[in-house]
Write a protein that holds these residues in place. Structure first.
Motif, mmCIF file in Angstrom:
data_model
loop_
_atom_site.group_PDB
_atom_site.id
_atom_site.type_symbol
_atom_site.label_atom_id
_atom_site.label_comp_id
_atom_site.label_asym_id
_atom_site.label_seq_id
_atom_site.Cartn_x
_atom_site.Cartn_y
_atom_site.Cartn_z
ATOM 1 N N GLN A 243 8.408 -7.305 15.744
ATOM 2 C CA GLN A 243 9.504 -7.105 14.801
ATOM 3 C C GLN A 243 8.983 -6.947 13.379
ATOM 4 N N ARG A 244 7.964 -7.709 13.021
ATOM 5 C CA ARG A 244 7.350 -7.551 11.696
ATOM 6 C C ARG A 244 6.745 -6.164 11.551
ATOM 7 N N ARG A 245 6.066 -5.692 12.603
ATOM 8 C CA ARG A 245 5.445 -4.366 12.558
ATOM 9 C C ARG A 245 6.510 -3.286 12.394
ATOM 10 N N ARG A 246 7.614 -3.414 13.114
ATOM 11 C CA ARG A 246 8.706 -2.428 12.984
ATOM 12 C C ARG A 246 9.275 -2.433 11.573
ATOM 13 N N ALA A 247 9.485 -3.623 11.010
ATOM 14 C CA ALA A 247 9.999 -3.717 9.639
ATOM 15 C C ALA A 247 9.019 -3.085 8.656
ATOM 16 N N LEU A 248 7.726 -3.330 8.869
ATOM 17 C CA LEU A 248 6.712 -2.731 8.008
ATOM 18 C C LEU A 248 6.718 -1.204 8.146
ATOM 19 N N ASP A 249 6.847 -0.721 9.359
ATOM 20 C CA ASP A 249 6.913 0.731 9.571
ATOM 21 C C ASP A 249 8.103 1.336 8.833
ATOM 22 N N GLU A 250 9.250 0.664 8.892
ATOM 23 C CA GLU A 250 10.436 1.153 8.175
ATOM 24 C C GLU A 250 10.215 1.126 6.669
ATOM 25 N N GLN A 251 9.619 0.045 6.178
ATOM 26 C CA GLN A 251 9.329 -0.067 4.748
ATOM 27 C C GLN A 251 8.347 1.023 4.315
ATOM 28 N N THR A 252 7.348 1.276 5.144
ATOM 29 C CA THR A 252 6.365 2.316 4.835
ATOM 30 C C THR A 252 7.016 3.693 4.804
ATOM 31 N N LYS A 253 7.908 3.934 5.741
ATOM 32 C CA LYS A 253 8.604 5.229 5.768
ATOM 33 C C LYS A 253 9.441 5.414 4.508
ATOM 34 N N GLU B 187 5.509 -2.364 -4.544
ATOM 35 C CA GLU B 187 5.894 -2.255 -3.135
ATOM 36 C C GLU B 187 4.706 -1.798 -2.289
ATOM 37 N N ALA B 188 3.894 -0.907 -2.817
ATOM 38 C CA ALA B 188 2.703 -0.462 -2.084
ATOM 39 C C ALA B 188 1.777 -1.642 -1.838
ATOM 40 N N ARG B 189 1.590 -2.499 -2.858
ATOM 41 C CA ARG B 189 0.749 -3.688 -2.676
ATOM 42 C C ARG B 189 1.348 -4.617 -1.617
ATOM 43 N N ALA B 190 2.668 -4.753 -1.629
ATOM 44 C CA ALA B 190 3.335 -5.606 -0.635
ATOM 45 C C ALA B 190 3.144 -5.032 0.772
ATOM 46 N N ILE B 191 3.232 -3.715 0.911
ATOM 47 C CA ILE B 191 3.023 -3.067 2.207
ATOM 48 C C ILE B 191 1.605 -3.320 2.699
ATOM 49 N N LEU B 192 0.639 -3.127 1.821
ATOM 50 C CA LEU B 192 -0.764 -3.345 2.209
ATOM 51 C C LEU B 192 -1.018 -4.798 2.573
ATOM 52 N N SER B 193 -0.429 -5.708 1.820
ATOM 53 C CA SER B 193 -0.595 -7.134 2.098
ATOM 54 C C SER B 193 0.000 -7.494 3.457
ATOM 55 N N GLU B 194 1.198 -6.991 3.732
ATOM 56 C CA GLU B 194 1.835 -7.278 5.023
ATOM 57 C C GLU B 194 1.042 -6.655 6.167
ATOM 58 N N ALA B 195 0.507 -5.467 5.971
ATOM 59 C CA ALA B 195 -0.302 -4.822 7.018
ATOM 60 C C ALA B 195 -1.529 -5.685 7.338
ATOM 61 N N GLN C 82 -2.203 7.718 1.148
ATOM 62 C CA GLN C 82 -3.045 6.534 1.022
ATOM 63 C C GLN C 82 -2.404 5.333 1.709
ATOM 64 N N VAL C 83 -1.111 5.145 1.518
ATOM 65 C CA VAL C 83 -0.441 4.004 2.135
ATOM 66 C C VAL C 83 -0.412 4.174 3.641
ATOM 67 N N ARG C 84 -0.096 5.376 4.131
ATOM 68 C CA ARG C 84 -0.055 5.583 5.578
ATOM 69 C C ARG C 84 -1.421 5.338 6.203
ATOM 70 N N ARG C 85 -2.496 5.764 5.532
ATOM 71 C CA ARG C 85 -3.833 5.497 6.057
ATOM 72 C C ARG C 85 -4.108 4.003 6.079
ATOM 73 N N ALA C 86 -3.664 3.309 5.035
ATOM 74 C CA ALA C 86 -3.935 1.879 4.917
ATOM 75 C C ALA C 86 -3.232 1.083 5.999
ATOM 76 N N VAL C 87 -2.035 1.510 6.401
ATOM 77 C CA VAL C 87 -1.307 0.743 7.398
ATOM 78 C C VAL C 87 -1.416 1.337 8.791
ATOM 79 N N ARG C 88 -2.176 2.405 8.951
ATOM 80 C CA ARG C 88 -2.349 3.007 10.277
ATOM 81 C C ARG C 88 -2.897 1.953 11.217
ATOM 82 N N ALA C 89 -2.297 1.872 12.346
ATOM 83 C CA ALA C 89 -2.658 0.854 13.329
ATOM 84 C C ALA C 89 -3.979 1.204 13.991
ATOM 85 N N SER C 90 -4.795 0.193 14.178
ATOM 86 C CA SER C 90 -6.024 0.373 14.927
ATOM 87 C C SER C 90 -5.674 0.551 16.397
ATOM 88 N N PRO C 91 -6.595 1.092 17.208
ATOM 89 C CA PRO C 91 -6.296 1.219 18.640
ATOM 90 C C PRO C 91 -5.904 -0.117 19.265
#
Length: 173
Positions: free
Chosen positions: A91-101, A112-120, A5-14
């Motif tokens: 740099q924010r996107r990379r940090a978010l990717d690391e946090q998501t991983k 933390e999941a809410r924080a990830i979604l909010s940052e995305a 669910q989190v990976r889908r939520a933060v998946r980058a659009s094209p």
């Protein structure tokens, strides 16, 4: 399940992916010391490759958008003016990717999941703002059709950079 669910939520659009590749290109094309200064042959090779890629992109802009030297300089100034914001967002996107991983590895809470979604969401909003600002600046220099064509050429540049980094060979401007 939570990981999916989190990976889908933060998946980058094209568009987000494109944006990130543009940022990567800008980071890669930032001035770097020459090999003569550092004594590192590999650095010279990378610097030379970056220079050639940039020159090829600029030649294509001039040729395919029918730009004069003044317009090219203005477009380059727009790109440079947005570099800082794009690098910061990258740099924010990379940090978010690391946090998501890390979260996906099972080390995350619901907070933390809410924080990830909010940052995305915040990153996507910032990407949209930067793209709109850059488009407005380009429209002061170029016609709408040239701005669209610029986007196509930049997408192509990003594809070439991606191939270079994946071992697909050098770009063939």
């Amino acid at each position: 399940m939570r990981d999916v669910q989190v990976r889908r939520a933060v998946r980058a659009s094209p568009r987000s992916v494109l944006f990130l590749f543009v940022v990567m290109a800008m980071v890669l094309f930032a001035p770097v010391p020459s090999a003569a200064q550092s004594g590192d042959r590999e650095q010279m090779s990378r610097h030379e490759m970056q220079r050639r890629v940039i020159q090829g992109f600029e030649r294509r802009l001039v040729r395919e958008l029918n730009l004069d030297s003044g317009q090219l300089e203005e477009v380059q100034a727009v790109i440079r003016s947005m570099r800082h914001e794009r690098v910061a967002l990258y740099q924010r996107r990379r940090a978010l990717d690391e946090q998501t991983k890390r979260f996906g590895d099972g080390a995350g809470s619901e907070a933390e999941a809410r924080a990830i979604l909010s940052e995305a969401r915040a990153i996507r909003a910032e990407e949209a703002r930067i793209e709109a600002e850059e488009e407005a600046l380009l429209l002061e220099i170029l016609s709408p059709s040239q701005v669209v064509q610029f986007g196509i050429l930049r997408d192509d540049l990003n594809d070439r950079i991606r191939r270079m980094h994946s071992g697909g060979g050098p770009p063939d401007f």
